[in-house]
Design a protein around this motif. Structure first.
Motif, mmCIF file in Angstrom:
data_model
loop_
_atom_site.group_PDB
_atom_site.id
_atom_site.type_symbol
_atom_site.label_atom_id
_atom_site.label_comp_id
_atom_site.label_asym_id
_atom_site.label_seq_id
_atom_site.Cartn_x
_atom_site.Cartn_y
_atom_site.Cartn_z
ATOM 1 N N PRO A 129 0.827 -1.214 0.000
ATOM 2 C CA PRO A 129 0.000 0.000 0.000
ATOM 3 C C PRO A 129 0.857 1.258 0.000
ATOM 4 O O PRO A 129 0.926 1.956 1.003
ATOM 5 N N ASN A 139 -3.452 -2.728 -2.101
ATOM 6 C CA ASN A 139 -4.396 -2.539 -0.990
ATOM 7 C C ASN A 139 -5.637 -1.800 -1.469
ATOM 8 O O ASN A 139 -6.741 -2.080 -1.016
ATOM 9 N N LYS A 205 10.099 0.312 5.307
ATOM 10 C CA LYS A 205 8.983 -0.469 5.827
ATOM 11 C C LYS A 205 9.267 -1.975 5.844
ATOM 12 O O LYS A 205 8.924 -2.657 6.802
HETATM 13 C C1 LIG Z 1 -5.653 -0.640 3.233
HETATM 14 O O1 LIG Z 1 -7.009 -0.524 2.873
HETATM 15 C C2 LIG Z 1 -7.885 -0.457 3.979
HETATM 16 C C3 LIG Z 1 -9.313 -0.533 3.449
HETATM 17 O O2 LIG Z 1 -9.525 0.371 2.415
HETATM 18 C C4 LIG Z 1 -7.605 0.810 4.754
HETATM 19 O O3 LIG Z 1 -8.461 0.907 5.879
HETATM 20 C C5 LIG Z 1 -6.153 0.784 5.215
HETATM 21 O O4 LIG Z 1 -5.819 1.993 5.855
HETATM 22 C C6 LIG Z 1 -5.215 0.564 4.045
HETATM 23 N N1 LIG Z 1 -3.864 0.336 4.552
HETATM 24 C C7 LIG Z 1 -2.857 1.135 4.258
HETATM 25 C C8 LIG Z 1 -1.559 0.795 4.901
HETATM 26 O O5 LIG Z 1 -2.943 2.066 3.486
#
Ligand SMILES: *[C@@H]1O[C@H](CO)[C@@H](O)[C@H](O)[C@H]1NC(C)=O
Ligand SMILES: *[C@@H]1O[C@H](CO)[C@@H](O)[C@H](O)[C@H]1NC(C)=O
Ligand SMILES: *[C@@H]1O[C@H](CO)[C@@H](O)[C@H](O)[C@H]1NC(C)=O
Length: 458
Positions: A129, A139, A205
């Motif tokens: 992500p 993600n 990370k």
């Molecule tokens: C990944 O996606 C989820 C759902 O959309 C979100 O809540 C979360 O913050 C995201 N994770 C990152 C690390 O961006």
């Protein structure tokens, strides 16, 4: 000079000698962390949105829209509506069967000591992500998972493999990259806004211990990519500064010249001893790195071909990084799994001739092309030379022309009880080993055999 001045002076030298500066002379002088040479064998994993069409290769998008390769263009015309875009494939990158702990088991069984996963290929889709890849990451769409994070955790929890990441600097269709390229790399928007931020993010990370950089097209000087500045940070300050290894794909003219170990070309396998540490990256599917649904059984290397490539690679001082392409569902197909487990079973018998060995004074035997050597120095057995035989001797005498025997030399076979009698070759050059009839099912392997020679004179 007073004691205090001297102390400051020594401190200054020491502080400086540990630090790398952003020029190739300094960066190229960094010794490779020793684990890498000892490891010999790693697994490469190509996985991304290209695993959805899984047709032709991981260059699918480029072949479809830029090079307009006929079979790719007609594949799209036949199977998808006219308004279908490459980005539409992302939602089908579902990875519903991806179980990183199962992958970890398979990778461990292969005998690999490191793994390198594509964190982002030339399509620009990040398998983590990334803050710098809005909406075009694993993600936000498709898997809705952090693929890099999940695999790195499983590998570190379940195996002793080092975790590494592939990362492609250029992206075929990124508008910022295209406009920088248009300016003949005098503007640097893509590097400043996208590439460097995401690369620092990736390393901080996930702490990869292999950073396998790539360029989809060999374009852009190091000053454009700011690769030297990045590597300076990587070697001096990053969380993996002590253990990370990297390759040579950092600029338009870096290949085979600058960076860490050399990769030179894909499937690089020079067949002669190299001065600089190198890696042969190759792939089990001869025609693609990404998964191909329409691959035939002949398209996959046999385990004998894999061992052949491996033996010549490590004899000449290289590591082998062997690629598999998982499916969009997150499956390592049984044909890949079988090759990995077969090769792993061979390594288990013959590991003594592999991990931690070094090239010998001769790489192959002049008697035949099918014998490759490795070597180690030991306290108990003097110089130990390992002859990797890619075919079983047709005669009852195996003639090795290169080793010079001593009165203490002994000949054994890894995975097999008992010693072989031998006589010196003509004019004391070489060793002639008596090979008794051994029933096929009593041999330690079906594919390749390692004769171990102790107390060798050269
Ligand atoms: C990944 O996606 C989820 C759902 O959309 C979100 O809540 C979360 O913050 C995201 N994770 C990152 C690390 O961006
Ligand atoms: C692009 O830059 C390179 C190196 O700075 C130079 O040699 C080349 O002539 C330039 N090309 C164009 C089209 O401006
Ligand atoms: C065997 O070694 C020689 C000498 O190093 C080399 O020229 C040759 O290419 C090698 N054979 C093969 C099959 O690669």
């Amino acid at each position: 000079m007073s004691i205090k001045q001297l102390a400051i002076y020594i401190f200054f030298i020491e502080a400086n000698s540990a630090k790398y500066t952003p020029n190739w002379k300094s960066l190229d002088s960094r010794p490779l962390p020793p684990w890498y040479d000892q490891a010999k064998f790693g697994i490469f994993i190509h996985w991304g949105v290209f695993s959805v069409p899984s047709f032709h290769s991981e260059w699918f998008w480029n072949y479809w829209k830029l090079q307009k390769i006929p079979d790719v263009v007609s594949f799209m015309e036949k199977n998808y509506p006219p308004d279908f875009t490459y980005a539409d494939f992302a939602s089908q990158f579902t990875v519903e069967f991806f179980n990183p702990r199962e992958w970890a088991d398979i990778l461990q069984a292969s005998g690999a000591r490191y793994v390198v996963l594509t964190s982002k290929h030339c399509e620009g889709f990040t398998n983590w992500p990334s803050k710098y890849s809005f909406n075009w990451n694993s993600n936000a769409t498709g898997p809705n998972r952090d693929l890099v994070g999940e695999l790195s955790s499983a590998i570190r929890e379940k195996t002793n493999l080092k975790f590494g990441l592939y990362h492609c600097l250029s992206e075929w269709f990124n508008p910022l990259y295209l406009s920088d390229k248009e300016s003949n790399f005098t503007t640097q928007d893509f590097v400043k806004v996208k590439i460097m931020p995401e690369l620092y993010e990736l390393v901080s990370k996930y702490k990869p211990e292999v950073l396998w950089s790539d360029l989809c097209e060999k374009k852009g000087p190091a000053s454009y990519w700011t690769s030297r500045e990045f590597l300076t940070w990587l070697y001096n300050e990053s969380p993996v500064k002590e253990t990370v290894v990297t390759n040579d794909r950092w600029c338009d003219v870096c290949l085979c010249k600058h960076g860490g170990y050399h990769t030179c070309t894909d499937r690089y396998n020079p067949g002669t001893l190299q001065k600089h540490k190198w890696e042969n990256c190759m792939t089990i599917d001869r025609r693609s790195w990404g998964y191909r649904r329409n691959a035939n059984i002949e398209d996959y290397l046999s385990v004998h071909e894999i061992i052949t490539t491996f033996a010549s690679t490590i004899s000449c001082g290289g590591n082998m990084l062997m690629n598999i392409g998982p499916t969009k569902n997150g499956i390592i197909m049984p044909v890949f799994e079988e090759r990995l487990r077969q090769f792993g079973s061979w390594l288990k018998v013959n590991e003594e001739a592999v991990y931690g060995t070094v090239p010998w004074s001769h790489q192959n035997d002049s008697s035949t092309k099918a014998i490759w050597y490795t070597m180690r120095k030991t306290d108990n057995d003097g110089t130990v030379v390992y002859a990797i035989l890619l075919s079983w001797p047709a005669q009852s005498v195996l003639k090795l022309f290169e080793p010079l025997a001593t009165p203490d030399t002994q000949v054994t076979m890894l995975g097999y009880q008992g010693k072989f009698s031998w006589i010196p070759g003509l004019e004391y050059q070489g060793i002639y080993v008596n090979v008794p009839m051994i029933p096929w099912n009593k041999l330690p392997s079906q594919w390749a055999w390692v004769f171990k020679l102790t107390f060798i004179d050269n």
